[in-house]
Design an enzyme around this catalytic site. Structure first.
Site, PDB file in Angstrom:
ATOM      1  N   HIS A  22      -1.404  -0.181  -6.505  1.00  0.00           N
ATOM      2  CA  HIS A  22      -1.235   0.231  -5.062  1.00  0.00           C
ATOM      3  C   HIS A  22      -0.371  -1.113  -4.325  1.00  0.00           C
ATOM      4  O   HIS A  22       0.609  -0.770  -3.655  1.00  0.00           O
ATOM      5  CB  HIS A  22      -2.516   0.218  -4.337  1.00  0.00           C
ATOM      6  CG  HIS A  22      -2.661   0.456  -2.673  1.00  0.00           C
ATOM      7  ND1 HIS A  22      -2.812   1.328  -2.156  1.00  0.00           N
ATOM      8  CD2 HIS A  22      -2.464  -0.655  -1.951  1.00  0.00           C
ATOM      9  CE1 HIS A  22      -2.440   1.162  -0.691  1.00  0.00           C
ATOM     10  NE2 HIS A  22      -2.428  -0.135  -0.688  1.00  0.00           N
ATOM     11  N   GLU A  23      -0.914  -2.199  -4.700  1.00  0.00           N
ATOM     12  CA  GLU A  23      -0.116  -3.574  -4.102  1.00  0.00           C
ATOM     13  C   GLU A  23       1.248  -3.683  -4.823  1.00  0.00           C
ATOM     14  O   GLU A  23       2.029  -4.256  -4.172  1.00  0.00           O
ATOM     15  CB  GLU A  23      -0.934  -4.771  -4.390  1.00  0.00           C
ATOM     16  CG  GLU A  23      -2.424  -4.806  -3.770  1.00  0.00           C
ATOM     17  CD  GLU A  23      -2.543  -4.328  -2.263  1.00  0.00           C
ATOM     18  OE1 GLU A  23      -1.043  -4.966  -1.524  1.00  0.00           O
ATOM     19  OE2 GLU A  23      -2.889  -3.766  -1.521  1.00  0.00           O
ATOM     20  N   HIS A  26       3.507  -2.059  -2.773  1.00  0.00           N
ATOM     21  CA  HIS A  26       4.098  -2.562  -1.624  1.00  0.00           C
ATOM     22  C   HIS A  26       5.280  -3.864  -2.092  1.00  0.00           C
ATOM     23  O   HIS A  26       5.994  -4.187  -1.576  1.00  0.00           O
ATOM     24  CB  HIS A  26       2.951  -3.449  -0.979  1.00  0.00           C
ATOM     25  CG  HIS A  26       1.891  -2.420  -0.146  1.00  0.00           C
ATOM     26  ND1 HIS A  26       2.358  -1.736   0.810  1.00  0.00           N
ATOM     27  CD2 HIS A  26       0.606  -2.232  -0.228  1.00  0.00           C
ATOM     28  CE1 HIS A  26       1.469  -0.780   1.336  1.00  0.00           C
ATOM     29  NE2 HIS A  26       0.255  -1.140   0.670  1.00  0.00           N
TER      30      HIS A  26
END
Length: 456
Positions: A22-23, A26
């Protein structure tokens, strides 16, 4: 006990990997758009280890239930001339966004950490020459891509896992298990047919063991309970059974026969009258029993499965207050937990442990369940992070969209550019969100301990 622990560990690792990816969702676009990223961290709490590569510190923290990247200037300065603030993204709102020790500040409490995320000066001062490498100066579409990158990664993970489950393991599919050749009226206990017995409607219509039931009457993809209820009330009325047999779709007309069947109570026991004789009732009967074989599906079927899960999770979020009341009533009262309701991390761990430790269940089914659990958690992460409230990703996305609408409005009416939207002013709302989420988490943890969701 060992298998129980193994199930929990597998899910914890799966969640940690999901958060890490998920990170990365980003991190990658932030790097591509030249935003200065000070940290990439998996977990929250004390740092276990870290390594700095280039300008970014990569590390793992003690509790693997969160993660973040800290970006320079995620929030604009409150007034012209002030320095922009460094902040981060979250997979969970409870983590600290950056190490407080780096700037000599003392760690504050939970709420103080959240305020620091929105308004206090960055622990990582933006180096001279990097003033333009800040998040808030990016074009709006780039900001949206960065913030949506994390939730999108969760969708990708869920899609891949659902595809593996469907095409590699298969899914339990309602099928015809056995077909009676005749109708034996209750209360007879005979197990064989006699010449005078009428032919069972299912056999007469041509239903065969192994037929996959895809539709009965107007019921698409029905459950066996739905099929049984329809048959019982349809004596003398033809029902179209659409089945798949050896890859070929067939529609067979089955007319339930009106016959006597013993009445059973909620515990499955035969109800008897005052004389001790079984109580019978006239219902429709066709003479089939169900089975639930694993049937492999095309990988592409993961897309509608993903869509159904997203819709279910947003439905839960939309009715969350009501569902939390139901959880509280179950936790502090006598009501049973809703198996389709919200569940906390403790409950997820218990489910994983119980399934892994269940004897008699094939390992293929256990692995399929664990993969499905991790896939569902990723869908939940996507839905949760898309809530348009700070400090979640959806809050930052809405802030960027609002800024774009405001700029467009002012441009149409030939007004001056109002500048970036200062979403850090939503700190009071962030307080409320954090308090609510914290209370919800505590309630779910308590309910998962005293009134856990039971496996069906």
């Amino acid at each position: 006990m060992l298998l129980y622990i193994v199930g929990i560990v597998i899910v914890v690792i799966g969640v940690a990997i999901s958060i890490g990816l998920h990170e990365i969702g980003h991190l990658v676009p932030a790097k591509l758009f030249k935003v200065r990223v000070g940290q990439y961290m998996i977990g929250f709490g004390p740092t276990l280890f870290s390594r700095t590569k280039g300008e970014t510190e990569y590390g793992v923290k003690a509790i693997p239930l969160g993660g973040y990247i800290s970006m320079a200037g995620m929030y604009p300065p409150a007034r012209a001339g002030e320095r922009p603030l460094t902040s981060g993204t979250d997979a969970f709102p409870a983590e600290r966004e950056y190490e407080a020790e780096e700037s000599g500040r003392k760690r504050g409490g939970f709420l103080k950490a959240m305020v620091q995320d929105a308004r206090t000066a960055s622990a990582d001062a933006i180096p001279v020459g990097a003033e333009d490498r800040v998040f808030y100066k990016l074009p709006i579409w780039k900001r949206i891509i960065i913030m949506f990158g994390g939730p999108f990664m969760n969708l990708v993970i869920a899609f891949v896992l659902f595809g593996i489950i469907l095409s590699g393991f298969g899914v339990q599919t309602l099928s015809v298990g056995s077909v009676s050749q005749c109708v034996v009226a209750a209360p007879s206990t005979r197990t064989s047919c006699e010449p005078t017995d009428p032919i069972a409607p299912a056999a007469a219509a041509g239903l065969k063991p192994g037929d996959q039931i895809v539709k009965v009457g107007s019921l698409d993809a029905p459950t066996w309970e739905q099929v049984t209820a329809l048959i019982r009330k349809s004596s003398g009325k033809p029902l179209d059974f659409t089945v798949i047999r050896n890859g070929e779709t067939k529609t067979l007309a089955v007319t339930p026969l009106r016959t006597s069947r013993e009445t059973v109570d909620s515990a499955g026991k035969v109800v008897k009258d005052s004389a001790g004789n079984p109580v019978t009732v006239k219902v429709g009967f066709i003479g089939v029993a169900p089975s639930y074989p694993l049937v492999k599906q095309p990988f592409g079927n993961a897309l509608p499965t993903l869509g159904n899960n997203i819709g279910h999770d947003f439905q839960i979020i939309g009715t969350l207050p009501q569902r939390l009341v139901q959880v509280a009533q179950a936790a502090f009262g006598t009501e049973a937990r809703d198996p389709n309701g919200p569940v906390g991390v403790v409950g997820v761990g218990r489910l994983a442990g119980e399934v892994t430790a269940t004897q008699g269940v094939p390992w293929v089914d256990r692995i399929s369940f664990l993969l499905g659990l991790i896939a569902s958690l990723n869908v939940a992460l996507f839905a949760f992070n898309m809530i348009p409230l700070l400090p979640l990703d959806g809050g930052h996305i809405i802030g960027a969209i609002w800024e774009g609408l405001r700029k467009t409005f002012n441009k149409i009416f030939h007004r001056a550019d109002p500048g970036p939207v200062d979403i850090a002013r939503l700190v009071p709302l962030t307080y409320v969100v954090v308090i609510v989420l914290g209370g919800m988490s505590l309630l779910l943890v308590y309910a998962d301990i005293v009134k856990p969701i039971q496996l069906q």
